[in-house]
Design a protein around this motif. Structure first.
Motif, PDB file in Angstrom:
ATOM      1  N   ARG A 156      49.913  22.437  42.708  1.00 18.78           N
ATOM      2  CA  ARG A 156      49.294  23.616  43.338  1.00 18.78           C
ATOM      3  C   ARG A 156      48.320  23.187  44.424  1.00 18.78           C
ATOM      4  O   ARG A 156      47.402  22.391  44.193  1.00 18.78           O
ATOM      5  CB  ARG A 156      48.560  24.467  42.305  1.00 18.78           C
ATOM      6  N   VAL A 169      39.563  37.956  44.402  1.00 14.86           N
ATOM      7  CA  VAL A 169      40.974  37.633  44.184  1.00 14.86           C
ATOM      8  C   VAL A 169      41.569  36.832  45.345  1.00 14.86           C
ATOM      9  O   VAL A 169      42.772  36.711  45.465  1.00 14.86           O
ATOM     10  CB  VAL A 169      41.827  38.890  43.865  1.00 14.86           C
ATOM     11  N   GLY A 242      52.088  34.873  44.185  1.00 16.50           N
ATOM     12  CA  GLY A 242      52.267  36.329  44.224  1.00 16.50           C
ATOM     13  C   GLY A 242      51.383  36.911  45.296  1.00 16.50           C
ATOM     14  O   GLY A 242      51.148  36.273  46.324  1.00 16.50           O
ATOM     15  N   MET A 385      43.899  43.979  31.298  1.00 17.36           N
ATOM     16  CA  MET A 385      42.467  43.650  31.346  1.00 17.36           C
ATOM     17  C   MET A 385      41.651  44.590  30.462  1.00 17.36           C
ATOM     18  O   MET A 385      40.418  44.636  30.560  1.00 17.36           O
ATOM     19  CB  MET A 385      41.956  43.689  32.791  1.00 17.36           C
TER      20      MET A 385
HETATM   21  N1  LLP Z   1      50.674  33.727  40.897  1.00 19.14           N
HETATM   22  C1  LLP Z   1      49.436  33.243  40.708  1.00 19.14           C
HETATM   23  C2  LLP Z   1      49.253  31.794  40.665  1.00 19.14           C
HETATM   24  C3  LLP Z   1      48.352  34.106  40.546  1.00 19.14           C
HETATM   25  O1  LLP Z   1      47.142  33.607  40.372  1.00 19.14           O
HETATM   26  C4  LLP Z   1      48.557  35.495  40.577  1.00 19.14           C
HETATM   27  C5  LLP Z   1      47.440  36.428  40.393  1.00 19.14           C
HETATM   28  C6  LLP Z   1      49.858  35.970  40.769  1.00 19.14           C
HETATM   29  C7  LLP Z   1      50.895  35.064  40.930  1.00 19.14           C
HETATM   30  C8  LLP Z   1      50.194  37.429  40.790  1.00 19.14           C
HETATM   31  O2  LLP Z   1      49.536  38.105  41.802  1.00 19.14           O
HETATM   32  P1  LLP Z   1      49.926  39.615  42.134  1.00 19.14           P
HETATM   33  O3  LLP Z   1      51.335  39.608  42.684  1.00 19.14           O
HETATM   34  O4  LLP Z   1      49.817  40.415  40.913  1.00 19.14           O
HETATM   35  O5  LLP Z   1      48.920  40.012  43.156  1.00 19.14           O
HETATM   36  N2  LLP Z   1      42.756  41.223  38.244  1.00 19.14           N
HETATM   37  C9  LLP Z   1      42.957  41.336  39.681  1.00 19.14           C
HETATM   38  C10 LLP Z   1      44.118  40.517  40.149  1.00 19.14           C
HETATM   39  C11 LLP Z   1      44.010  39.055  39.828  1.00 19.14           C
HETATM   40  C12 LLP Z   1      45.212  38.266  40.235  1.00 19.14           C
HETATM   41  C13 LLP Z   1      45.130  36.865  39.765  1.00 19.14           C
HETATM   42  N3  LLP Z   1      46.268  36.070  40.073  1.00 19.14           N
HETATM   43  C14 LLP Z   1      43.113  42.806  40.051  1.00 19.14           C
HETATM   44  O6  LLP Z   1      43.084  43.650  39.170  1.00 19.14           O
HETATM   45  O7  LLP Z   1      43.248  43.139  41.224  1.00 19.14           O
END
Ligand code: LLP
Length: 422
Positions: A156, A169, A242, A385
């Motif tokens: 990473r 974030v 993501g 969460m």
């Molecule tokens: N891959 C990795 C390494 C990540 O850290 C994350 C999210 C994702 C994929 C997925 O991301 P997405 O497609 O869902 O944006 N609790 C926060 C979001 C934290 C995301 C952390 N990592 C919120 O409610 O907005």
């Protein structure tokens, strides 16, 4: 004042003759009566359509980020639709394995994976481990020396790109707890070490710039920055993480998964990257699939100030407004297309003033105690969460499809609140 924009509702949302909302062929008010509130209602078809879109865009590299929402039914659905699953802890790994998802379809993440988490993942045979630190490389080497099967790993990398999103974030910037910095040379050192190690097979590079990103140029910028590093390595895989944003409120528009995939593929091709591309959408799969149903318990009008509408949940089922100042819409499923001229503050039932669900919600004028009130786009980072703050029991989750509703996570009971007391 306008009714709720329909694009914020799940794909199968339909409004019946009496103006009432149905999802997956199920009347939403009836669901509230049958299963109680607060309740998360997920449109199964919406989830499946988003998974298929991701698979069309990324093929075998389409991986669902389980942190957005996970239970066994969700893991099974995602697997059935052909996506792999990104698990970011031993707990997420446990749930995915318990759902029967083959370990080879799992990608293990985490900036501080414990030896126990790594041991379980290696013994189960997870498809990929995304390595985040030298300490983790030490642990993998020690585990393999002690008999664990050697994993396939991605390193990473933090590309030094600041995504256009909330600072909590953002993850791609150089000042980050995640990954190995590109600019400092840490990433090159980690790659050299992994490539030389007999305890693992280095198959690729991973970078995740942040979450809820609407601006596709943030992703192409990351690709451009990564290209100089990735191209000479000629590794078989590149995961771009993501982060695709979704529309939460009126006026917001987000790119589709298809558009995101096309932009990433084009940027990689133009940068000369030939590695197989993968991506880990969480929010873009799950957020819009669900809404939360609450019951209005009190309405308090404070003259000259505002009206507080208190519902039977709050920051324990949706901490995002408190954590990130996130905005949501509210509406009444009994009158989906009603005008919403009345501006109120929808709050929860927790003992603090920060317990806000929607700061300036627009609702129909005849809003009354006992109404079922809904917030759309709560399928990601809501239930996942959720907490037991104030010993409020966590809501149930139902999946709806073809006129049938099934409980996939039952409501917590008062006795569940005692279950961990020693
Ligand atoms: N891959 C990795 C390494 C990540 O850290 C994350 C999210 C994702 C994929 C997925 O991301 P997405 O497609 O869902 O944006 N609790 C926060 C979001 C934290 C995301 C952390 N990592 C919120 O409610 O907005």
């Amino acid at each position: 004042m306008t009714p709720l924009p329909r694009h914020l509702l799940p794909d199968t949302a339909a409004v019946g003759a009496r103006g009432r909302l149905a999802i997956g062929g199920c009347d939403v008010i009836e669901l509230a009566g049958r299963f109680g509130t607060p309740l998360f209602v997920y449109d199964e078809e919406h989830l499946r359509i988003r998974c298929r879109e991701a698979v069309a865009a990324f093929g075998d590299g389409a991986t669902y980020a389980a942190k957005a929402f996970l239970c066994r039914a969700m893991a099974r659905l995602v697997h059935e639709e052909g996506m792999g699953i990104d698990v970011a802890s031993g707990g997420e790994l446990h749930v995915a394995l318990a759902a029967g998802v083959p370990a080879a379809r799992l990608v293990l993440h985490g900036n501080n994976k414990s030896e126990a988490e790594l041991a379980r993942a290696l013994h189960a045979g997870v498809g990929r481990v995304v390595v985040d630190s030298h300490d983790e490389l030490d642990r993998i080497e020690a585990l393999v020396a002690a008999g664990s099967p050697p994993p396939q790993v991605l390193i990473r990398v933090t590309p030094g790109v600041e995504a256009h999103t909330h600072v909590y974030v953002q993850t791609g910037q150089a000042d980050s707890k995640f990954g190995f910095g590109l600019v400092s040379g840490a990433a090159a050192d980690a790659v050299a070490r992994a490539a030389a190690s007999s305890a693992m097979e280095l198959v690729g590079i991973h970078a995740h710039i942040g979450s809820n990103v609407f601006v596709l140029s943030s992703f192409t910028q990351a690709v451009d920055v990564l290209a100089d590093f990735v191209v000479p390595l000629a590794l078989p895989e590149l995961s771009l993480g993501g982060g695709l944003g979704v529309a939460y409120v009126q006026g917001e528009q987000a790119p589709t998964i298809t558009e995101w995939g096309a932009v990433l593929a084009k940027a990689c091709a133009e940068a000369g990257i030939t590695s197989r591309l993968s991506a880990e959408p969480g929010r873009a799969i799950a957020a819009g699939a669900a809404l939360t149903l609450y019951t209005v318990g009190t309405i308090k009008e404070i003259d000259g100030i505002r009206t507080y509408v208190a519902v039977d949940g709050g920051m324990s089922d949706n901490p995002r407004p408190v954590l990130y100042g996130s905005g949501y819409e509210a509406f009444l499923p009994r009158a989906v297309d009603a005008d919403r001229p009345r501006v109120v503050r929808v709050v929860g039932k927790h003992c603090e003033s920060g317990d806000v669900v929607v700061a300036d919600a627009r609702l129909p004028p005849d809003l009354a105690v006992g109404d079922v009130l809904a917030t759309p786009v709560t399928g990601a980072y809501g239930h996942s969460m959720a907490s037991n703050y104030n010993k409020i029991t966590r809501p149930a989750v139902v999946f709806v499809a073809d006129g049938e509703a099934r409980v996939v996570v039952r409501r917590e009971t008062l006795d569940d609140l005692l279950a961990l007391d020693a």
